[in-house]
Design a protein around this motif. Structure first.
Motif, short mmCIF file in Angstrom:
data_model
loop_
_atom_site.label_atom_id
_atom_site.label_comp_id
_atom_site.label_asym_id
_atom_site.label_seq_id
_atom_site.Cartn_x
_atom_site.Cartn_y
_atom_site.Cartn_z
N ASP A 130 0.82 -1.08 0.01
CA ASP A 130 -0.13 0.13 -0.03
C ASP A 130 1.01 1.30 0.07
OD1 ASP A 130 -1.56 2.17 1.30
OD2 ASP A 130 -3.06 0.73 1.56
N ALA A 133 -1.03 6.70 -2.18
CA ALA A 133 -2.26 6.98 -1.49
C ALA A 133 -2.41 8.47 -1.16
CB ALA A 133 -2.21 6.41 -0.11
N ASN A 135 -4.22 12.22 -1.52
CA ASN A 135 -5.79 12.52 -1.60
C ASN A 135 -6.08 13.38 -2.61
OD1 ASN A 135 -5.80 11.30 0.95
ND2 ASN A 135 -4.65 12.96 1.93
N HIS A 144 3.87 11.66 0.92
CA HIS A 144 3.46 10.81 -0.11
C HIS A 144 4.58 10.56 -1.10
CE1 HIS A 144 -0.59 13.01 0.83
NE2 HIS A 144 -0.69 11.74 0.90
N HIS A 170 -4.09 3.40 -2.81
CA HIS A 170 -5.07 3.73 -1.88
C HIS A 170 -5.57 5.07 -1.83
CE1 HIS A 170 -7.94 1.88 1.39
NE2 HIS A 170 -8.03 3.15 1.72
N TYR A 345 -12.52 6.44 7.95
CA TYR A 345 -11.36 5.89 7.17
C TYR A 345 -10.88 4.69 7.64
CZ TYR A 345 -6.12 6.69 6.50
OH TYR A 345 -4.78 6.36 6.08
N ASP A 349 -10.42 0.85 5.57
CA ASP A 349 -9.27 0.18 5.66
C ASP A 349 -9.70 -1.31 6.05
OD1 ASP A 349 -6.85 1.00 4.91
OD2 ASP A 349 -6.79 2.52 6.38
N GLN A 373 0.29 7.68 11.59
CA GLN A 373 -1.04 6.76 11.70
C GLN A 373 -0.69 5.43 12.45
OE1 GLN A 373 -3.17 6.74 7.82
NE2 GLN A 373 -2.22 8.62 7.25
N1 ARG Z 1 -4.49 9.20 2.12
C1 ARG Z 1 -4.04 8.86 3.20
C2 ARG Z 1 -3.16 10.11 3.57
O1 ARG Z 1 -2.67 10.55 2.80
C3 ARG Z 1 -2.93 7.74 3.43
C4 ARG Z 1 -3.70 6.40 2.96
C5 ARG Z 1 -2.60 5.04 3.33
N2 ARG Z 1 -3.34 3.98 3.17
C6 ARG Z 1 -4.20 3.34 3.69
N3 ARG Z 1 -4.91 2.26 3.33
N4 ARG Z 1 -4.82 3.73 4.69
O2 ARG Z 1 -2.94 10.31 4.85
#
Ligand code: ARG
Length: 626
Positions: A130, A133, A135, A144, A170, A345, A349, A373
């Motif tokens: 993964d 990802a 946004n 990123h 993702h 979120y 997941d 995270q």
């Molecule tokens: N889009 C999220 C961000 O920028 C990260 C996602 C990461 N991947 C996942 N499966 N949660 O914070």
């Protein structure tokens, strides 16, 4: 599951020594010592041979035997011929091992094909990574970039060992944040066909700056003890004016209901974000495309099923209209449905892990996501385990890993910002790297003796891009990933020291030896010299280089096991240094006799290919001229 020893490269002497010594330990101490670690390491000092086995020290303590005596008995029992000379016991109980010179040459011969000593991974299941990802509707940031670079490198390592890799992008492309931007842009009467990333960014901020806080939602989250990521998420969702939120929610409901115009605009928003993402990926030479996009929206129809399954298993309970998954070992539960019925979120997941193990059949699911995270993934993984959703169709329990990488800091050791204090965008950072790389390459080409002298400007720019992104990627990958790292372009781009350009340069210098010697370079991983004259390993520097080359396959296997690309970086740096000592001490083109010259050319060629292959696994191009 097949054991790692089955897959270890035959050309790696350390693995073979370990196997033989383990057998000897069993012969001396009995079958209950079959798993004992003989602790074989390359010697730090050639005076102690090529390898040292230190296992007798710990085993002596464990069994009450004198380590020296035990070491002697292991030596008496071990069968190392024809690989090594008879080992010697030294000091309090070390065993010094020297390989037979002929076997070093034979092992090199075995490694000198397109595999370079790398062996297939015996696990037949795919791996999910993964990564990236980004946004939708927001600028991509340096986090990123890290996720993309690290994830891509790990994917390449697995692919190199013939694993099927699913690179899962993702994308953050669903839910209230997007609906807010959509609503905002519609309010502004924007033409959706001419959107660009700065416009989306501005709309996102404008949408957020709506007005009063929705204190109640946040208070509820705090009361529930939601983790920091969840609070931020709720803040994002609740912070703005209630009116804006209400309007955006209506937009979301319409979007989810399949409203044709909104759906078209949503796609335009995504296309705009992805267009600039693909630009950045092309500069970076990262293998990610539309086929890798399985964003949050992909899972939207699976979310109600997640809640139902947790409820049916009695693993979730209702709390004030919301659904939460409680854990035994902590007070903070995982919120999987808000009291207004919205999903989070985390809900997505949960659906994603289930999909990745049960449908993609992955035995490892690796999340390359910002360290902040950590709590989120801990909760998600634990919840998934409660449901036993992390199982492949053939019943293998998938390993779920979060690689929580550190932040990118400026030279002032604070989070990277532009001079005006804004967050540095991914694009501006890449542009700087390419510019700096190109300037450096053009400067060097000014020297009439440089191999790049007189090359067309276009070619110099291409090399400059390779140097710039090589610098950025290597700086990112060569540290322990969990640590923050300082983005210092001056240091990263230097041709000396532990940098990407240094390794690229080492590779290019070997290429120029071949053009001087009038020997054509092969393409790909295959050898350049087809007339196979035998390796002759005589000088110390030749031996050190040879032993370093023989470790490559084991290093690649190791990186795939522990998921630490910095080990590959450290190895390549060591290889470049071993090569540099060799080249200083052992004349190649002017070697004393033809057999030595050919053997040394072969050593150069093998080094060049291992460097190029290793750099490729890091996602770093290796130009032939620099
Ligand atoms: N889009 C999220 C961000 O920028 C990260 C996602 C990461 N991947 C996942 N499966 N949660 O914070």
């Amino acid at each position: 599951m097949p054991s790692e020893t089955l897959s270890t490269p035959a050309s790696d002497p350390q693995t073979r020594l370990e196997a033989a010594l383990r057998q000897a330990i069993v012969a001396v101490l009995g079958p209950e010592y079959a798993d004992a670690d003989p602790v074989v390491r390359p010697s730090q000092n050639p005076q102690f041979g090529d390898f040292q086995c230190n296992g007798a020290m710990a085993l002596g303590k464990q069994t009450g035997m004198k380590p020296r005596e035990l070491a002697q008995r292991i030596v008496d029992a071990v069968e190392l011929a024809p690989l090594a000379e008879t080992p010697e016991v030294a000091g309090p109980g070390f065993i010094n091992i020297t390989l037979r010179t002929e076997s070093v040459a034979e092992l090199l011969e075995a490694a000198d094909d397109e595999h370079l000593g790398v062996t297939p991974d015996p696990d037949p299941h795919p791996v999910v990574i993964d990564l990236c990802a980004v946004n939708v509707a927001k600028q991509m940031h340096v986090g990123h970039l890290r996720s993309t670079i690290i994830g891509d490198a790990l994917a390449r390592v697995f692919e190199r060992r013939d694993r099927l890799v699913h690179r899962e992008n993702h994308l953050g492309d669903w839910g209230l944040p997007i609906a807010m931007v959509l609503h905002q842009l519609r309010e502004e009467g924007r033409d959706f066909s001419t959107l660009d990333l700065p416009a989306l960014d501005a709309a996102y901020r404008a949408a957020q700056l709506g007005g009063r806080n929705d204190e109640r939602g946040l208070a509820a989250a705090r009361r529930l003890g939601a983790g920091p990521h969840r609070i931020i998420e709720l803040e994002e969702q609740n912070d703005s004016a209630a009116d804006t939120i209400e309007a955006a929610k209506r937009t979301l409901v319409k979007l989810q209901g399949g409203d044709a115009e909104l759906d078209r605009q949503w796609h335009q928003l995504i296309d705009c974000t992805l267009a600039s993402l693909y630009d950045a990926l092309a500069i970076l030479e990262v293998k990610l495309g539309p086929e890798n996009n399985r964003g949050e929206s992909f899972y939207r129809d699976r979310l109600p099923g997640v809640i139902d399954a947790f409820a049916a298993a009695k693993l979730a309970r209702e709390d004030d209209g919301a659904m939460v998954v409680p854990f035994e070992d902590r007070t903070r539960p995982l919120l999987i449905r808000k009291s207004d019925g919205g999903f989070l979120y985390a809900t997505t997941d949960l659906a994603a892990v289930r999909f990745r193990a049960q449908e993609l059949g992955a035995s490892r699911v690796i999340y390359v996501v910002d360290a902040r995270q950590r709590d989120h993934f801990r909760d998600v993984f634990d919840a998934v385990r409660l449901m036993d959703w992390h199982r492949t169709p053939d019943g293998v329990e998938a390993e779920l890993v979060h690689i929580g990488f550190g932040s990118v800091l400026g030279t002032d050791k604070k989070p990277l910002k532009t001079r005006s204090g804004a967050n540095v965008t991914l694009r501006s950072l890449l542009d700087e790297a390419v510019e700096r790389g190109t300037a450096e390459v053009q400067r060097r080409a000014g020297d009439p003796n440089a191999p790049t002298h007189g090359l067309p400007d276009e070619e110099l720019r291409e090399i400059g891009r390779a140097v710039g992104i090589g610098a950025v990627k290597y700086a990112d990958l060569s540290n322990d990933l969990v640590r923050d790292y300082v983005f210092d372009m001056d240091r990263m781009i230097a041709f000396e020291g532990d940098t990407g350009p240094y390794l690229q340069y080492a590779h290019a210098r070997i290429c120029s030896i071949f053009s001087k010697a009038g020997v054509a370079l092969g393409s790909g991983r295959g050898p350049a010299l087809d007339a196979k004259t035998p390796f002759v390993i005589a000088a110390d520097a030749e031996r050190t280089l040879a032993l370093t080359l023989l470790r490559y396959g084991a290093v690649v296997a190791d990186v795939g096991r522990v998921l630490e690309p910095h080990r590959l970086c450290a190895y390549l740096y060591e290889l470049a240094n071993a090569y540099s000592s060799f080249y200083q001490q052992c004349p190649v083109i002017k070697a004393d006799d033809e057999a030595t010259r050919q053997s040394r050319l072969r050593l150069c060629d093998l080094t060049r290919r291992v460097l190029a292959d290793g750099l490729d696994l890091l996602g770093i191009p290796a130009p032939r001229r620099m």
